[in-house]
Design a protein around this motif. Structure first.
Motif, PDB file in Angstrom:
ATOM      1  N   CYS A 511      24.702 -51.757  42.569  1.00 52.37           N
ATOM      2  CA  CYS A 511      24.699 -51.291  41.177  1.00 52.37           C
ATOM      3  C   CYS A 511      23.256 -51.230  40.701  1.00 52.37           C
ATOM      4  CB  CYS A 511      25.533 -52.198  40.280  1.00 52.37           C
ATOM      5  SG  CYS A 511      27.294 -52.185  40.620  1.00 52.37           S
ATOM      6  N   ASN A 512      22.526 -50.240  41.182  1.00 50.17           N
ATOM      7  CA  ASN A 512      21.098 -50.160  40.884  1.00 50.17           C
ATOM      8  C   ASN A 512      20.733 -48.973  40.015  1.00 50.17           C
ATOM      9  OD1 ASN A 512      21.323 -51.164  44.041  1.00 50.17           O
ATOM     10  ND2 ASN A 512      19.847 -52.358  42.840  1.00 50.17           N
ATOM     11  N   GLN A 513      21.639 -48.042  39.803  1.00 49.79           N
ATOM     12  CA  GLN A 513      21.309 -46.831  39.068  1.00 49.79           C
ATOM     13  C   GLN A 513      22.100 -46.783  37.773  1.00 49.79           C
ATOM     14  OE1 GLN A 513      21.938 -44.763  43.017  1.00 49.79           O
ATOM     15  NE2 GLN A 513      20.510 -43.302  42.093  1.00 49.79           N
ATOM     16  N   GLY A 514      21.628 -45.953  36.851  1.00 42.89           N
ATOM     17  CA  GLY A 514      22.220 -45.910  35.527  1.00 42.89           C
ATOM     18  C   GLY A 514      23.011 -44.661  35.246  1.00 42.89           C
ATOM     19  N   GLY A 515      23.625 -44.119  36.240  1.00 37.66           N
ATOM     20  CA  GLY A 515      24.427 -42.918  36.046  1.00 37.66           C
ATOM     21  C   GLY A 515      25.455 -42.792  37.153  1.00 37.66           C
ATOM     22  N   ALA A 516      26.375 -41.857  36.974  1.00 40.54           N
ATOM     23  CA  ALA A 516      27.413 -41.624  37.980  1.00 40.54           C
ATOM     24  C   ALA A 516      26.784 -41.131  39.268  1.00 40.54           C
ATOM     25  CB  ALA A 516      28.423 -40.607  37.456  1.00 40.54           C
ATOM     26  N   ILE A 517      27.269 -41.641  40.390  1.00 43.32           N
ATOM     27  CA  ILE A 517      26.738 -41.239  41.697  1.00 43.32           C
ATOM     28  C   ILE A 517      27.235 -39.827  42.005  1.00 43.32           C
ATOM     29  CG2 ILE A 517      26.531 -41.873  44.114  1.00 43.32           C
ATOM     30  CD1 ILE A 517      25.362 -43.898  42.128  1.00 43.32           C
ATOM     31  N   GLN A 518      26.308 -38.913  42.281  1.00 42.28           N
ATOM     32  CA  GLN A 518      26.659 -37.514  42.513  1.00 42.28           C
ATOM     33  C   GLN A 518      26.681 -37.144  43.990  1.00 42.28           C
ATOM     34  OE1 GLN A 518      23.607 -35.639  40.160  1.00 42.28           O
ATOM     35  NE2 GLN A 518      24.930 -35.533  38.346  1.00 42.28           N
ATOM     36  N   ARG A 519      25.718 -37.637  44.733  1.00 38.67           N
ATOM     37  CA  ARG A 519      25.622 -37.281  46.152  1.00 38.67           C
ATOM     38  C   ARG A 519      25.129 -38.483  46.948  1.00 38.67           C
ATOM     39  NH1 ARG A 519      21.716 -32.474  46.807  1.00 38.67           N
ATOM     40  NH2 ARG A 519      20.950 -33.204  44.780  1.00 38.67           N
ATOM     41  N   LEU A 520      25.506 -38.493  48.239  1.00 41.11           N
ATOM     42  CA  LEU A 520      25.037 -39.503  49.177  1.00 41.11           C
ATOM     43  C   LEU A 520      24.535 -38.791  50.417  1.00 41.11           C
ATOM     44  CD1 LEU A 520      28.009 -42.027  48.892  1.00 41.11           C
ATOM     45  CD2 LEU A 520      25.722 -42.372  47.962  1.00 41.11           C
ATOM     46  N   LEU A 521      23.387 -39.179  50.940  1.00 37.37           N
ATOM     47  CA  LEU A 521      22.828 -38.580  52.136  1.00 37.37           C
ATOM     48  C   LEU A 521      22.030 -39.626  52.905  1.00 37.37           C
ATOM     49  CD1 LEU A 521      19.707 -36.505  51.133  1.00 37.37           C
ATOM     50  CD2 LEU A 521      21.229 -37.384  49.399  1.00 37.37           C
ATOM     51  N   ILE A 522      21.588 -39.251  54.120  1.00 36.57           N
ATOM     52  CA  ILE A 522      20.877 -40.199  54.985  1.00 36.57           C
ATOM     53  C   ILE A 522      19.471 -39.693  55.266  1.00 36.57           C
ATOM     54  CG2 ILE A 522      23.049 -40.884  56.071  1.00 36.57           C
ATOM     55  CD1 ILE A 522      22.085 -39.330  58.563  1.00 36.57           C
ATOM     56  N   PRO A 523      18.513 -40.604  55.525  1.00 42.11           N
ATOM     57  CA  PRO A 523      17.167 -40.178  55.929  1.00 42.11           C
ATOM     58  C   PRO A 523      17.184 -39.631  57.363  1.00 42.11           C
ATOM     59  CG  PRO A 523      17.189 -42.453  55.109  1.00 42.11           C
ATOM     60  CD  PRO A 523      18.598 -42.062  55.363  1.00 42.11           C
TER      61      PRO A 523
END
Length: 1413
Positions: A511-523
């Motif tokens: 829980c580190n961000q202040g908004g709804a999670i939109q996308r997830l990706l990898i390096p």
């Protein structure tokens, strides 16, 4: 599909759509009409295009197909031809992508990407010759010109530009004048009207521009539409947002101006003095113009006294109105054309962004309406004649379309979906934060099939999110460095949750961000070790975070962005993460220290983002890609990155990590795609038929190798692992934790074990077969499929789809017309009347799938079927082994069942679908393109179906096919269109001599020989070229007898519709694809039905096309080992008897031998049955098969051609110099030549014996002479022992061949010389050398004597030895030899030397005669 005609095709994919209980959102932005109003095409703001069918009988509009090709709003739809019955249309989107569609089957014919946004397209046809016309598309949009593009290839041909105030063109129309040229009228955004005259369009090219002939400033801005009509050629209608006006077409003067209280959108002239204008409130208003203010020549009645236009009719708009203050959300289309009774037919179409479509049929006689309006003092209001929308269609469907899964809670909305294919798990994220995990195949079967398990579909609920789940990420699918048990989910509650798929437990919650999670990706894989354990999450608060799965903490929180994030790229060698936002700013973050390095704006930001591609896949530490060592040290010191300082100081190379790839993973059989733009409930099931077949064969191979019951050999057999295996596993786990990049091999083996230990491939195969099977056509076959094969009958009508080139999908939509009129179920009506009559392309795909899968399942071992049926249950190993014999009979019955299913779909299906039911036959061109598919089972199925369809069409149908496709043979086309370019075959007498410059680079004139000859810098001298075979002269009466490219009008319409090429006047790309189809199709007809070729020129052109594909060098259009070349090899062998009179057989054999021997070092012995062959290995395999077929039908011609090659080589070696060495084409492929001779020796003994002397020349040329020092001739080439007319002397190293003409040819292997001795006047039956080599005995059975020849050595053993006749002895004569079956056998006698002076003659009847010198 590959874009080149000879390129490799992609796998066979069968889409099935689950629409869900709620209709997809469809906000219409564009509208057009095709096929005389029977097809309505609408484009949406989300990029989808839907075809609607108008049923005149039922007075209904039904959705037909949804096309998924655009990712941006559709900005333009237009037909590609002015012909009312045109079936093609073009769609454009805001990103510049253009697609040409065929409305008959929904396939995407052509696609292209333009750097322009088109807003309106008008087709224009003009005559080039009295018999030929061309169509061009005039486009306007967000650019200051009128672009003219080709209607087939979508290439920009030329443009119409302006000398005076060039500006964006808002509206355009084309007026056909009575003069010799037509006029383009365009109105710019600033209100200037421009006219261009269209003259000599066929002479225009991209270097030419056409300037306007006239321009005038009008007192109107932001013109929406301009309209002209043949009903009154003197007036022109201009419609703007605030007004509409009538302009004189000749002087461009304003005649009538009317202000609008509501924003106008579109308009059209519907009569001499009447117009229709559409407004933004979705109302269409019909205006009567004052005749006194018109300069029209025709006035039906005197002026009525009105000086201003008035409204006499209204076409009522939608309620509530879709009016919006920002954008125009209504689309109009006006259609006017004549009918059979002579009255003009006027139809108005309207659609809005709520997905509603309405149709009005405007009355053809307006005068009574005007009189009624004048009498009642109020306009007449009309309701729509037809009206429809997707919500209304969905409400009328009883029952509604099935969704992906709706059993656990009907009212729960699905917000995200992910399918973990290697575990067969489907996860659905819900609006209330729950995640539902279940078996995908079981869930789909419960929704579509009459699947009644003992208990409801098992599913697990995962709780961790407080609100809706927005996205999923399965990291292992992106990179094998991650644990295959890990799943990541993001939600509206700002949380990112890490799950264990096996246990279903929550591992960690970020829980580190202040908004709804939109996308997830990898390096990327070349980041440093710490970042490799991370995933990246993007939230709605414009932040991006790197979350470490190993440390369970946030490594980097990039939260300085002011605008939403568009794209994230990486510079891993510099430890940079680059974030691009909507304001075009790029934020550069250092990943290791979480510092913001810089913010890049302006044009430089694009260059910075593009530069990231330089480091994609590059190993760390490369100076070419990353910064130099000094720069890296400065950055590390500036950001106080001690780890980086230490690494640079020690000069450690981060690329030293092991990158060994793990075991090759099996392909995934099913993919489930959620179309979030349309609907959260809409899912597409993509069945990969190739992957299913590969997985089934891999499973069968594992069972045959004994790997089906255990994971690690002996440890699993005894029931518990040994201590050593536990210690080794623990050490391996510790090593993997220390070195994360080596997890790929272990993870890959784990995934393969999951795939093999589950029923994924068997379940996928049976699910797909249950969907494409031809149900309710044969009750006995249905009972067999249900009871013996364990298939399940669908319970609802199915929605299928097709995939065109470039992955563009067309999906069939549910329809309310599928009713149970006969009292049966909905699926029964669908399976009988709809499934096999939807389209020819869909029938082709489903038949190939059904036949290929049936053959695959039939080929599996009985033990494999038993293992697949019992997996999931626990049994002892001993009990499993004891059931092997009992399941053999059951497995045989299952195989017979699959054989019956394959026969039903391949042969019997057209006969089962009888009148009044209709059957859409498979398309022969689609089957021809899969003649050499990379998957063997799909290849066999396509070939069987094509031959069956050609057989079903009959002789007349095949002759029509020849007539249709023959003009597309490459050797008959212009070199600029031909896939060969400038043909290397010089003996085509009917090819065009004067040709323009080709569009592609001309191919080289030297023939393709081998990889070595192409790659080597210094090529050896080739033997002199062979003269072409004589070609009979063509009579002058038949000089123009080749078939015309345009089909005849007396052809059966259905047949022409199914088997006609995509367009008689296609673009260059389509013509090249048609060439590949024509070569294969005509080659198949020639090979299987040679009697239908009644045109010698077509046979010759087909033969030369096949030959050219063999010998043409590699080019962009013709890859070296393409499917088209393999098809040419196969068809050359299959139909060699019909092609041979038109070909130089030596060219054919040399080309095939080179291809067959190309991959001798790449043996496919370890190839798993069913998996796709490597293209080069497949090409070699096909060439070998073609040579075997040629040898079986034309053995003597083959032997003669090979011996001529040997003679040419021997002749050229006598004149070679030291500088120019000569290589034999047969030496490179000696293994294949010897294999052919061996085949002929076993199967065609008489042909080889008849030409034993040429065979001897070939053998001496190809055998490895050095091996004869240590081995006998029979050991090196065993088939030679069958021929008693061949003798070999190891002492003198000479080989003698006795021919049918009575001569003996003796080859001296030491000197590689030969001499010929005329021994007898009849065929030589047997020859033999004495043990010391001094004497040669020759027995001629017909002459009844044995002749002895003595060898005389030259002086000091130098030079060639001479043969001298010694004596002749009487011997038994020839007699008839009968086999035990009563057939006559060749007379074969053998000579055996007993000692230096005597020998024995062994006769075929068992008697022996002894002779002494």
């Amino acid at each position: 599909m590959s874009s080149t005609p000879g390129g490799e095709r992609t796998g066979l994919v069968v889409p099935v759509v689950l629409w869900g209980t709620k209709p997809p959102e469809f906000r219409i932005s564009e509208l057009t009409v095709l096929q005389g109003g029977s097809v309505i095409v609408a484009g949406s703001l989300d990029g989808q295009v839907i075809q609607w069918r108008v049923n005149e009988e039922t007075q209904a509009i039904q959705p037909d197909m949804m096309m998924l090709a655009h990712e941006a709003p559709v900005t333009c739809l237009a037909p590609t031809s002015q012909v009312p019955t045109s079936t093609r249309y073009i769609s454009c989107c805001q990103k510049g992508k253009l697609c040409v569609w065929n409305s008959v089957d929904g396939r995407c014919v052509e696609s292209a990407k333009h750097p322009f946004v088109h807003r309106k397209i008008i087709p224009y046809s003009y005559q080039v010759t009295p018999t030929q016309s061309l169509t061009r598309l005039f486009c306007i949009g967000d650019y200051a010109e009128v672009l003219v593009i080709d209607a087939q290839d979508l290439n920009v041909l030329f443009n119409l530009t302006s000398r005076v105030e060039p500006d964006w063109i808002n509206a355009i129309t084309i007026v056909r004048t009575q003069a010799n040229h037509d006029v383009v009228i365009g109105v710019s955004i600033s209100g200037m009207i421009k006219l261009w005259s269209l003259r000599d369009l066929n002479k225009k090219d991209s270097a030419n521009v056409l300037y306007e002939d006239e321009s005038k400033v009008m007192a109107v801005k932001n013109v929406r539409a301009v309209s002209c009509s043949t009903l009154n050629t003197r007036i022109m209608l201009l419609v703007s947002a605030s007004s509409w006006q009538i302009v004189d077409a000749c002087s461009l003067n304003q005649l009538i101006l009317s202000e609008c209280a509501i924003e106008a959108v579109d308009g059209i002239i519907i009569d001499v003095d009447k117009i229709a204008v559409g407004f933004v409130d979705s109302t269409i208003v019909l205006f009567q113009l004052p005749r006194s203010r018109l300069n029209a020549q025709a006035n039906p009645k005197p002026a009525s006294g009105f000086d201003q236009p008035f409204v006499f009719a209204l076409l009522k708009g939608f309620s509530p109105s879709p009016r919006n203050s920002f954008t125009s959300n209504v689309s109009f289309f006006f259609d006017a054309r004549g009918t059979a009774d002579g009255h003009p037919r006027r139809v108005a179409y309207r659609a809005d962004n709520n997905g509603r479509i309405a149709v009005w049929r405007i009355p053809h006689n307006f005068e009574p309406l005007v009189e009624e309006c004048l009498r009642s003092k109020r306009p007449i209001v009309y309701n729509p004649t037809l009206e429809e929308s997707l919500p209304r269609v969905w409400r009328a469907l009883k029952p509604g379309p099935p969704g992906i899964f709706d059993s656990f809670q009907p009212n729960c909305k699905i917000t995200s979906t992910i399918y973990i294919c290697n575990q067969g798990k489907l996860l659905l994220g819900c609006e209330d934060g729950r995640i539902v995990m279940m078996n995908a195949c079981r869930a789909i079967m419960s929704q579509l099939l009459e699947y009644a398990p003992s208990e409801s579909v098992q599913h697990r609920i995962l709780h961790a999110h407080m609100s809706a789940v927005t996205c999923f990420l399965y990291p292992f699918e992106e990179s094998s460095r991650y644990d295959p048990n890990i799943l990541i989910s993001g939600g509206m509650d700002f949380a990112v949750v890490v799950w264990n798929l096996t246990t279903g437990s929550k591992l960690h919650r970020f829980c580190n961000q202040g908004g709804a999670i939109q996308r997830l990706l990898i390096p990327p894989d070349n980041c440093n070790a710490r970042i490799l354990h991370c995933i990246c999450s993007i939230a709605s608060d414009n932040s991006a975070a790197l979350l470490s799965l190993k440390e369970n903490r946030c490594v980097l929180l990039a939260s300085r962005q002011s605008f939403p994030i568009i794209e994230i790229k990486w510079r891993p060698l510099d430890d940079f993460m680059l974030i691009r936002c909507e304001d075009e700013c790029v934020y550069v973050w250092q990943m290791e220290t979480a510092n913001l390095d810089r913010i890049v704006t302006g044009l430089v930001s694009e260059d910075v983002m593009e530069a990231c591609n330089e480091q994609a896949g590059v190993a760390d530490g490369d100076d070419e890609a990353g910064a130099n060592q000094a720069t890296q040290m400065l950055r590390a010191l500036k950001n106080k990155n001690l780890a980086a300082v230490k690494k640079i100081a020690l000069n450690t190379d981060r690329s030293s990590r092991s990158k060994n790839s793990g075991p090759e993973m099996l392909p995934l059989p099913i993919d489930i795609v959620s179309i979030q733009k349309c609907s959260n409930e809409m899912h597409i099931l993509l069945f990969n038929v190739d992957a299913i077949i590969i997985g089934l064969h891999a499973m069968d191979n594992d069972v045959s190798n004994g790997n089906a019951f255990n994971d690690s050999g002996s440890d699993a057999v005894v029931g518990k692992p040994s201590l050593s295996s536990l210690l080794a596993k623990k050490q391996q786990d510790a090593h993997n934790n220390a070195n994360p990049t080596s997890n790929g091999k272990t993870a890959g083996s784990v995934v393969n074990r999951w795939l093999s230990d589950t029923n994924l491939y068997v379940d996928s195969a049976k699910l797909l077969m249950s969907l494409v099977y031809g149900w309710n056509l044969d009750d006995s076959k249905d009972s067999l499929a249900l009871n013996r094969l364990k298939l399940q009958k669908p319970k609802v009508p199915l929605s299928f789809g097709t995939i065109s080139r470039n992955g563009i999908m067309s999906l069939y939509m549910p329809s309310t017309s599928q009713s149970n009129e006969n009292g049966g179920s909905l699926f029964q009506q669908f399976s009988k009347s709809v499934h096999w009559n939807l389209s020819n392309a869909l029938t082709t795909i489903h038949l190939v799938t059904a036949v290929a899968l049936s053959n695959t399942l039939m080929s599996l071992q009985s033990r494999t079927l038993h293992v697949a049926g019992r997996k999931g249950t626990l049994k002892r190993v001993s009990s499993v082994q004891s059931t092997d014999s009992s399941t053999e009979a059951e497995g045989q019955q299952i195989k017979e069942g699959w054989s019956a299913v394959a026969a039903m779909h391949c042969v019997m299906l057209p006969e089962l679908i009888t009148a009044p039911l209709q059957f859409a036959p498979p398309k022969v061109d689609l089957l021809a393109r899969r003649w050499q598919d990379s998957c063997m089972d799909i290849r066999d199925a396509s070939q069987a179906l094509l031959i069956r369809e050609l057989n079903r069409t009959g002789s007349n149908g095949r002759k029509k096919l020849l007539h249709i496709w023959a003009p597309f043979l490459p050797t008959l086309l212009d070199p600029s269109l031909s896939i060969f370019g400038k043909t290397t075959t010089a003996n085509v007498p009917f090819a065009t001599s004067s040709q323009p410059a080709p569009l592609v680079a001309p191919v080289e004139q030297n023939h393709y020989s081998s990889n070595a000859s192409l790659a080597g810098p210094a090529k050896p001298k080739q033997p002199p070229s062979r003269p072409p075979p004589p070609i009979p002269p063509r009579n002058s009466a038949n000089s123009n007898s080749l078939p015309d490219p345009v089909p005849q009008t007396d052809m059966n319409n259905d047949f022409a519709l199914v088997h006609l090429p995509d367009h008689a006047q296609s673009g260059v790309n389509q013509v090249r694809r048609n060439q590949a189809t024509a070569v294969v199709l005509l080659g198949v007809i020639g090979a299987e039905f040679p009697d239908d070729f009644d045109h010698g020129d077509v046979v010759r052109a087909t033969a030369h096309s096949l030959l050219e594909l063999l010998i043409a060098p590699e080019s962009q259009l013709l890859p070296l080992n393409s499917a088209l070349r393999r098809a040419a090899m196969d068809l050359m062998g299959r139909g060699f008897t019909i092609w041979q009179p038109h070909l130089d057989i030596s060219k054919v054999l040399i080309g095939l031998l080179d291809l067959a021997s190309m991959n001798d070092k790449q043996k496919s012995d370890n190839h798993v049955s069913g998996s796709p062959l490597n293209p080069s290995v497949d090409a070699s395999r096909t060439a070998r098969h073609a040579l075997s077929l040629i040898a079986s039908v034309r053995s003597q011609a083959l032997i003669t051609a090979l011996s001529m090659e040997v003679a040419r080589y021997n002749n050229s070696t006598q004149h070679q110099t030291i500088q120019h060495s000569v290589t034999s084409p047969l030496i490179r492929s000696r293994v294949e030549v010897l294999r052919i001779i061996e085949q002929l020796s076993e199967k065609q003994y008489n042909d080889v014996a008849e030409l034993i002397i040429p065979v001897g020349d070939i053998l001496v040329h190809c055998l490895d002479i050095n091996q004869l020092r240590h081995h006998s001739l029979a050991e090196i080439f065993p088939p030679i022992a069958k021929f008693y007319m061949i003798g070999y002397c190891p002492a003198s190293r000479r080989i003698a061949f006795g021919g049918r003409n009575g001569s003996i040819v003796v080859h001296e292997l030491k000197t590689m010389k030969s001499q010929t001795v005329q021994a007898n006047n009849s065929p030589i039956t047997a020859v033999a050398f004495s043990q010391d080599g001094k004497y040669l005995a020759a027995y001629a059975a017909k002459d009844a004597k044995i002749n002895f020849w003595q060898t005389q050595q030259s002086f000091l053993g130098m030079g060639q030895s001479q043969m001298r006749f010694y004596k002749s002895l009487a011997a038994p004569t020839e007699f008839a030899v009968l086999s035990p079956g009563g057939t006559y056998q060749p007379f074969r006698a053998r000579l055996v030397w007993i000692n230096a002076k005597s020998l024995t003659l062994m006769l075929p009847n068992g008697r022996e005669n002894r002779f002494a010198i």
